[in-house]
Design a protein around this motif. Structure first.
Motif, short mmCIF file in Angstrom:
data_model
loop_
_atom_site.label_atom_id
_atom_site.label_comp_id
_atom_site.label_asym_id
_atom_site.label_seq_id
_atom_site.Cartn_x
_atom_site.Cartn_y
_atom_site.Cartn_z
N HIS A 16 -26.47 -75.60 -14.14
CA HIS A 16 -25.71 -76.62 -14.79
C HIS A 16 -26.35 -77.86 -13.84
CE1 HIS A 16 -21.79 -79.35 -14.60
NE2 HIS A 16 -22.86 -80.04 -15.51
N LEU B 269 -10.66 -70.65 -23.25
CA LEU B 269 -11.50 -71.36 -23.91
C LEU B 269 -12.29 -70.72 -25.17
CD1 LEU B 269 -13.40 -73.79 -23.92
CD2 LEU B 269 -15.02 -72.65 -22.29
N THR C 268 -20.52 -76.23 -19.07
CA THR C 268 -20.46 -76.34 -17.46
C THR C 268 -19.95 -74.85 -17.04
OG1 THR C 268 -18.45 -77.41 -17.61
CG2 THR C 268 -20.34 -79.05 -17.68
N THR C 269 -19.68 -73.98 -18.07
CA THR C 269 -18.81 -72.84 -17.36
C THR C 269 -19.88 -71.39 -17.89
OG1 THR C 269 -16.78 -73.73 -17.83
CG2 THR C 269 -17.07 -71.30 -17.51
N LEU C 270 -20.47 -71.62 -19.12
CA LEU C 270 -21.06 -70.32 -19.48
C LEU C 270 -22.63 -70.19 -19.01
CD1 LEU C 270 -19.56 -70.38 -23.25
CD2 LEU C 270 -18.90 -68.97 -21.17
N ARG D 167 -14.05 -74.52 -10.10
CA ARG D 167 -13.55 -75.20 -11.46
C ARG D 167 -12.42 -75.36 -11.56
NH1 ARG D 167 -18.72 -74.94 -11.37
NH2 ARG D 167 -20.03 -75.94 -12.97
N ARG E 37 -16.62 -78.18 -21.39
CA ARG E 37 -16.27 -77.03 -20.45
C ARG E 37 -17.16 -75.71 -20.66
NH1 ARG E 37 -10.69 -74.61 -21.73
NH2 ARG E 37 -10.89 -73.10 -19.83
N MET E 38 -17.55 -75.60 -22.05
CA MET E 38 -18.65 -74.63 -22.36
C MET E 38 -19.64 -74.70 -21.51
SD MET E 38 -17.60 -72.48 -25.36
CE MET E 38 -16.45 -72.58 -26.41
N PRO F 76 -21.58 -71.40 -13.36
CA PRO F 76 -22.98 -71.29 -13.11
C PRO F 76 -23.50 -70.88 -11.37
CG PRO F 76 -22.46 -73.55 -13.10
CD PRO F 76 -21.21 -72.72 -13.32
#
Lengths: 173, 454
Positions: B231, A108, B225-227, A140, B222-223, B282
């Motif tokens: 969330h 990503l 919900t991932t970083l 995920r 994606r960013m 998260p």
């Protein structure tokens, strides 16, 4: 058409670049790629599922002085290298899971993403993949098809918005 | 956009040549992409019927599906919250912001968030939200609302975006589209890396596994919900599907109808927060399920509007939308689907004009991947308004009685032949704005001509 051929066609149509060759060629091909893109830093996910790949990649990165960054500095990396958990033939997609070390961020954050997958990882379609994973969905899972893109300004398709603008998929046999 | 009525806002929009050109160009492009993608599918009709049957089952027993999803999602470690309306969303959000010490958020595009004005709610809870979808980022900088459910900045051309970015984020005012995208990437990357919270909607939610599915092309979803470490998902109750296995079919219709893609670049399946074996994601996942009248709509005569996938195809095909743009609707949901959903969510009193913003041409129904009978709903909502001025009531009585009808038209013809206009009701006054009353020749009526021929 075999699943592999279908995958390569569909991935190409999505804007990714997919090729297949023997595992033994990965080192030489990576050397060419690193020379061409000039990446000086890499975010390398867990490559352990393909025997010997971790070592091959480490050797080639070292040869050109490309530094493998720790996960916390992944956003600085110029290339991300992952082994996708699966490929999907009918859409030319690759799959990143949260429980593979660094697979989510390495696919990503850097502008160039190199995915190296075994030919055995191909599912015919998303339904088959979901059926296989359903009993134990990871927290995920991302199905990735082609480069990051947007059409939000005058519907002009532009790649590399937030994710990688260039996606290479090497299917090793 | 200013203007207190749909008519006024439409007039402002049609007077703006850049806006109408930008919308027409993009809507036409999206329409063509959709046309080739659905044609390539070969069995669009069959897929549409299957999808419709699936959603019908969900909506027929929406409460039960909400309960199943909540149970499965809770088992994954997600926290489920139910919100009856935007006040309850605000209460839930501010409690979370306080307890989790959230100050900054990155947000992926969500029309449900627009529906409850979540950015306002966040602001009042002390959380500064940065929109990260490029279209949403553009309109946030411009201080506007989205004008399309899929392409929020459809009404702005690239020169306007370049000016806006130059003024707000200091980029070069002569940038082309690629340069603008790069400028947004550089600006937003820092926000992704430093924000406490990610906010997103959901395209689907699977009731068997408790999985939330989120579709994006840019990677911002994606960013977001991932970083970040937390969330929050805000989703309408109607997004639930019975099983994960139902997702591929609906997704295939959604992406083809929205942008002509066989699949979007990133399809994110989120099943609970980060687990011990995970390296990303998260620690906290909160899912707010919004009712806002949906359970009521599900039981009523307009229930199929809840089948909507929010693809935007009806907007791209609508001659009214394409002429006046989305801001004329003054709702998070414009276009044909918005003309149904907005009055149902906020009441016909709040949006009395929207069902009238339809020529009944039927293109939206043909384009809709779920076959929602939008024009029928527009007609039914007009009837539900119960507006019938004295003019229409009189016309109805006259038309119901053949002798009265013949007599009144004989009189009308005589008057018109003399150049006398009949007393104009409001309806006729509007009709006459663009039309001249006919002046038939005396004696030459169709009825007489027909009688003579017999």
């Amino acid at each position: 058409m075999s699943l592999l051929e279908e995958f390569i066609n569909r991935a190409g149509a999505s804007g990714a670049n997919a090729e297949t060759f023997p595992l033994s060629e990965v080192g030489a091909r990576l050397a060419v790629l690193l020379a061409e893109c000039g990446a000086k830093s890499a975010l390398v996910a867990d490559l352990g599922t393909i025997p010997g790949l971790r070592e091959t990649v480490a050797v080639e990165l070292a040869k050109v002085g490309c530094v493998a960054l720790p996960p916390g500095r992944g956003h600085e990396a110029e290339i991300g290298i992952t082994v996708p958990a699966a490929l999907i033939a009918d859409t030319g997609s690759q799959v990143a899971l949260s429980n593979g070390e660094g697979a989510q961020t390495a696919s990503l954050l850097p502008p160039l993403h190199l995915a190296i997958a075994p030919a055995s990882a191909i599912f015919p379609n998303m339904g088959e993949l979901l059926g296989y994973l359903r009993p134990s969905m990871p927290s995920r899972m991302t199905i990735i098809t082609g480069p990051s893109r947007t059409g939000d300004i005058e519907a002009t398709m532009t790649t590399g918005v937030h994710g990688p603008g260039r996606v290479l998929i090497w299917i090793v046999t | 956009m200013s203007g207190s009525t749909f008519r006024e806002r439409s007039a402002i929009a049609t007077g703006d040549a850049r806006l109408t050109a930008a919308i027409a160009r993009t809507a036409e492009l999206l329409l063509q992409k959709r046309a080739s993608a659905t044609a390539a599918l070969g069995d669009f009709e069959e897929r549409r019927e299957r999808a419709k049957a699936l959603k019908k089952g969900v909506i027929a027993d929406l409460s039960a599906h909400v309960a199943s999803f909540a149970k499965a999602a809770t088992a994954t470690g997600a926290k489920i919250h139910f919100a009856k309306d935007e006040a309850e969303v605000a209460a839930i959000f501010s409690e979370l912001a306080k307890r989790l010490n959230l100050k900054t958020a990155v947000k992926a595009k969500s029309m449900t968030a627009e529906e409850v004005e979540l950015n306002e709610i966040a602001h009042h809870s002390g959380v500064e939200v940065t929109e990260t979808d490029l279209g949403e980022f553009i309109i946030q900088l411009a201080g506007e609302k989205p004008s399309h459910i899929m392409a929020p900045a459809i009404h702005r051309d690239k020169a306007q975006v370049a000016e806006l970015f130059a003024a707000k984020i200091g980029s070069d005012p002569t940038l082309d589209v690629e340069g603008l995208v790069a400028a947004a990437r550089a600006f937003l990357r820092q926000r992704f890396l430093t924000s406490d919270l990610g906010i997103s909607g959901a395209n689907f939610a699977a009731a068997d596994t408790g999985t939330v599915v989120l579709v994006t092309n840019e990677g911002n979803g994606r960013m977001a919900t991932t970083l970040p470490r937390a969330h929050i998902v805000l989703m309408g109750a109607e997004k639930i599907v019975p099983t994960l296995a139902d997702v591929p079919d609906l997704l295939a219709l959604l992406t083809r109808s929205a942008s002509g893609q066989a699949i979007s670049t990133y399809v994110n399946f989120i099943t609970g927060p980060r687990r011990p074996e995970d390296f990303d994601g998260p620690q906290e996942l909160h899912i707010i399920i919004l009712d806002h009248g949906r359970l009521e709509i599900a039981r009523g005569p307009f229930s199929e509007i809840l089948h909507c996938l929010h693809c935007g195809a009806c907007l791209n095909h609508c001659p009214v939308y394409r002429s006046v743009g989305g801001h004329a609707w003054k709702s998070a949901y414009p276009g044909p689907m918005g003309s149904v959903l907005s009055p149902l969510l906020w009441g016909l009193k709040a949006y009395p004009e929207l069902p009238d913003a339809c020529t009944l041409c039927g293109r939206c129904r043909e384009a809709c991947p779920m076959g929602i009978p939008l024009p029928d709903y527009h007609l039914a909502l007009r009837a539900a308004k119960g507006e019938r001025g004295p003019g229409l009531a009189a016309a109805g009585a006259v038309a119901a009685s053949p002798p009265l009808y013949r007599l009144s038209f004989a009189i009308l013809r005589k008057l018109l032949a003399l150049g006398v206009s009949p007393p104009a009701s409001n309806y006729a006054a509007n009709w006459r704005l663009a039309r001249k009353m006919p002046r038939p020749k005396s004696g030459a009526s169709f009825r007489k001509w027909w009688r003579d021929r017999k």
